[in-house]
Design an enzyme around this catalytic site. Structure first.
Site, PDB file in Angstrom:
ATOM      1  N   HIS A  70      23.406  31.288 -30.942  1.00  0.00           N
ATOM      2  CA  HIS A  70      24.244  30.147 -31.329  1.00  0.00           C
ATOM      3  C   HIS A  70      24.868  30.508 -32.674  1.00  0.00           C
ATOM      4  CE1 HIS A  70      22.190  27.459 -28.369  1.00  0.00           C
ATOM      5  NE2 HIS A  70      21.161  28.248 -28.626  1.00  0.00           N
ATOM      6  N   ASN A  92      27.293  25.190 -26.951  1.00  0.00           N
ATOM      7  CA  ASN A  92      26.951  23.863 -27.519  1.00  0.00           C
ATOM      8  C   ASN A  92      27.358  23.803 -28.985  1.00  0.00           C
ATOM      9  OD1 ASN A  92      24.854  25.738 -28.150  1.00  0.00           O
ATOM     10  ND2 ASN A  92      23.459  24.067 -28.659  1.00  0.00           N
ATOM     11  N   ASP A 117      17.562  33.722 -28.868  1.00  0.00           N
ATOM     12  CA  ASP A 117      17.872  32.299 -29.069  1.00  0.00           C
ATOM     13  C   ASP A 117      18.081  32.029 -30.567  1.00  0.00           C
ATOM     14  OD1 ASP A 117      18.454  29.641 -28.671  1.00  0.00           O
ATOM     15  OD2 ASP A 117      16.415  29.050 -28.138  1.00  0.00           O
TER      16      ASP A 117
HETATM   17  C1  NCD Z   1      19.137  25.411 -29.911  1.00  0.00           C
HETATM   18  C2  NCD Z   1      20.222  24.982 -30.890  1.00  0.00           C
HETATM   19  O1  NCD Z   1      19.869  24.636 -32.019  1.00  0.00           O
HETATM   20  O2  NCD Z   1      21.412  25.044 -30.544  1.00  0.00           O
HETATM   21  N1  NCD Z   1      17.868  25.031 -30.436  1.00  0.00           N
HETATM   22  C3  NCD Z   1      16.661  25.529 -30.068  1.00  0.00           C
HETATM   23  O3  NCD Z   1      15.634  25.048 -30.532  1.00  0.00           O
HETATM   24  N2  NCD Z   1      16.542  26.535 -29.216  1.00  0.00           N
HETATM   25  C4  NCD Z   1      19.428  24.819 -28.585  1.00  0.00           C
HETATM   26  C5  NCD Z   1      18.709  25.495 -27.448  1.00  0.00           C
HETATM   27  O4  NCD Z   1      18.874  26.694 -27.182  1.00  0.00           O
HETATM   28  O5  NCD Z   1      17.970  24.825 -26.730  1.00  0.00           O
HETATM   29 ZN    ZN Z   2      19.581  28.392 -27.443  1.00  0.00          ZN
HETATM   30 ZN    ZN Z   3      17.787  26.072 -25.080  1.00  0.00          ZN
END
Ligand code: NCD
Ligand code: ZN
Ligand code: ZN
Ligand code: ZN
Length: 444
Positions: free
Chosen positions: A63, A95, A308
């Site tokens: 992200h 997102n 992630d």
């Molecule tokens: C992610 C985010 O902050 O966009 N947060 C997380 O805890 N992994 C969203 C996600 O990947 O679920």
């Molecule tokens: Zn994520």
């Molecule tokens: Zn996620």
């Protein structure tokens, strides 16, 4: 024909062995892989000092927050973080603000990435309720679609018929759909209950996101996949049961893949009691039995490892009110050192690590010229020193988010040089890439 650059005096992972060898680039592509004695002449020779030459690593789940949430991260800091951690390609989740759910929003994001990124960036798209934009997003080269079953915006991920239509649409477009799978109703019910309890412990996040919330949603999505036969990918699996369901689906021949994160493999729920909000993540860190199941899965069943990378400002991580803690933490600069350490400790083989961090992510997301050291592939290469030791220190991160639940981790192994499109862009932690030198990768 001669080469532009020769990476000399390196080791190549061949089967289970590390064999002395070299790699050469010409015009941004790999033109030779093999023994040095028969290598082509090159204009420039770079000594790899006996380190290991890997295909450029791909993080299929990050992200980078650019546009509306640039206070958390942007394409420059996020991709510098990628380089520092040894990744040459990252796939950015939709997102964001605005969400990547229309051709206009995708174009805006591509523009931001084009001017700032220092590694290759692929973009996920999101579905909007009418699904009208999905075909256009696919045509414009999104690497996948992302659905949060825990969110009703921009598409209702809690409605089976909505998901079924989205999967049919994605199948027609030939694009895989990645799922954050957790059951919304289970979570909503538990949140009400724990909020009423008035607890101020950061543990309440995990209480409201129990293992069943994940496995219920995974089973539900697999059942819809059974009808639609669309390619689906499960993000960050964190429980024994959901991995079991995915393995059973694969055994039945369904087109299902899955990923795990280093934090779900190596950290447990105990980190939340010791580190507080910093260790809060969705899905939450679990008990040892889940960790063991995921580690077992690395042998054959798990398709890829992704960070992630989910940066937030420090303030958003340490709120007094546990319901205001933003889940997630940066992972681009910890994933490779943590996983090389795991290889060092015998948790998995180097061969598997390369599959999980390069070959498989390239295959699942359609990056056909990446993922292996093959002649004709893009000249993206990650050079690792398997013996170098360092203690993870988040204050040194390139990411804007300078914290990590892996703080203090004793790492054995890290990236020492990175090449993107045939040019050296990271050398011993120094980043020489100019903003905008990265490329957008398209699934076409
Ligand atoms: C992610 C985010 O902050 O966009 N947060 C997380 O805890 N992994 C969203 C996600 O990947 O679920
Ligand atoms: Zn994520
Ligand atoms: Zn996620
Ligand atoms: Zn270091």
């Amino acid at each position: 024909m001669s080469a532009d650059i020769l990476l000399a005096n390196g080791k190549l992972p061949i089967g289970r062995e590390l064999v002395e060898g070299c790699v050469a680039f010409r015009s941004g592509r790999i033109c030779y892989v093999g023994k040095e004695v028969s290598s082509p002449r090159a204009r420039e020779r770079i000594d790899i000092d006996g380190n290991v030459i890997l295909p450029g690593l791909i993080d299929a789940h990050v992200h980078l927050r650019d546009l509306g949430q640039a206070s958390k991260e942007d394409f420059l800091t996020g991709t510098r973080s990628a380089l520092s951690g040894g990744f040459t390609t990252v796939l950015d989740m939709p997102n964001s603000i605005p969400p990547t759910d229309s051709p206009e929003n995708l174009a805006q994001k591509m523009e931001a990435a084009r001017s700032k990124a220092v590694v290759n960036v692929g973009l996920y798209g999101a579905f909007e309720p009418s699904l009208e934009n999905a075909r256009d997003l696919a045509r414009l080269g999104v690497v996948g679609f992302k659905v949060f079953t825990t969110r009703r915006q921009p598409m209702d991920g809690d409605d089976d018929s909505v998901i079924e239509k989205a999967l049919l649409c994605a199948r027609q477009a030939g694009v895989p759909v990645a799922f954050h799978a957790e059951d919304l109703k289970t979570i909503e019910g538990l949140e009400l209950m724990y909020k009423a309890s008035g607890s101020s412990s950061p543990m309440v996040f995990a209480d409201a996101h129990p293992p069943e919330a994940e496995s219920i949603a995974v089973a539900r999505i697999v059942a819809i996949c059974e009808k639609t036969k669309a390619n689906i990918h499960f993000c960050h699996l964190s429980t024994k049961e959901s991995l079991r369901i995915v393995i059973a689906a694969k055994t039945r021949g369904l087109p299902v893949t899955c990923e795990v994160t280093p934090h779900h493999l190596l950290l447990s729920e105990r980190e939340v009691s010791s580190q507080g909000g910093i260790a809060v993540v969705d899905p939450p860190l679990r008990r040892g039995c889940h960790q063991h199941a995921l580690v077992d899965g690395l042998k054959h069943d798990v398709d890829l490892i992704a960070s992630d990378h989910a940066p937030h400002t420090l303030q958003e991580k340490v709120s007094e009110n546990p319901w205001n803690i933003s889940p997630g933490f940066p992972g681009l600069e910890t994933t490779l050192p943590v996983m090389l350490t795991a290889v060092n400790h015998g948790m998995l083989t180097m061969t598997r690590l390369i599959e999980l961090l390069a070959a498989k992510p390239a295959k699942v997301f359609g990056l056909s010229s990446k993922g292996s050291l093959s002649v004709g592939h893009d000249a993206d290469v990650t050079v690792v020193d398997l013996e170098r030791r360092h203690v993870i220190d988040p204050s040194e991160f390139e990411s804007k988010a300078k914290y990590s639940p892996f703080k203090g981790f004793n790492a054995i192994g890290e990236a020492v040089k990175v090449f993107v499109a045939g040019r050296i862009v990271m050398d011993n932690g120094d980043i020489m890439a100019e903003p905008g030198s990265g490329s957008i990768v398209l699934r076409l």
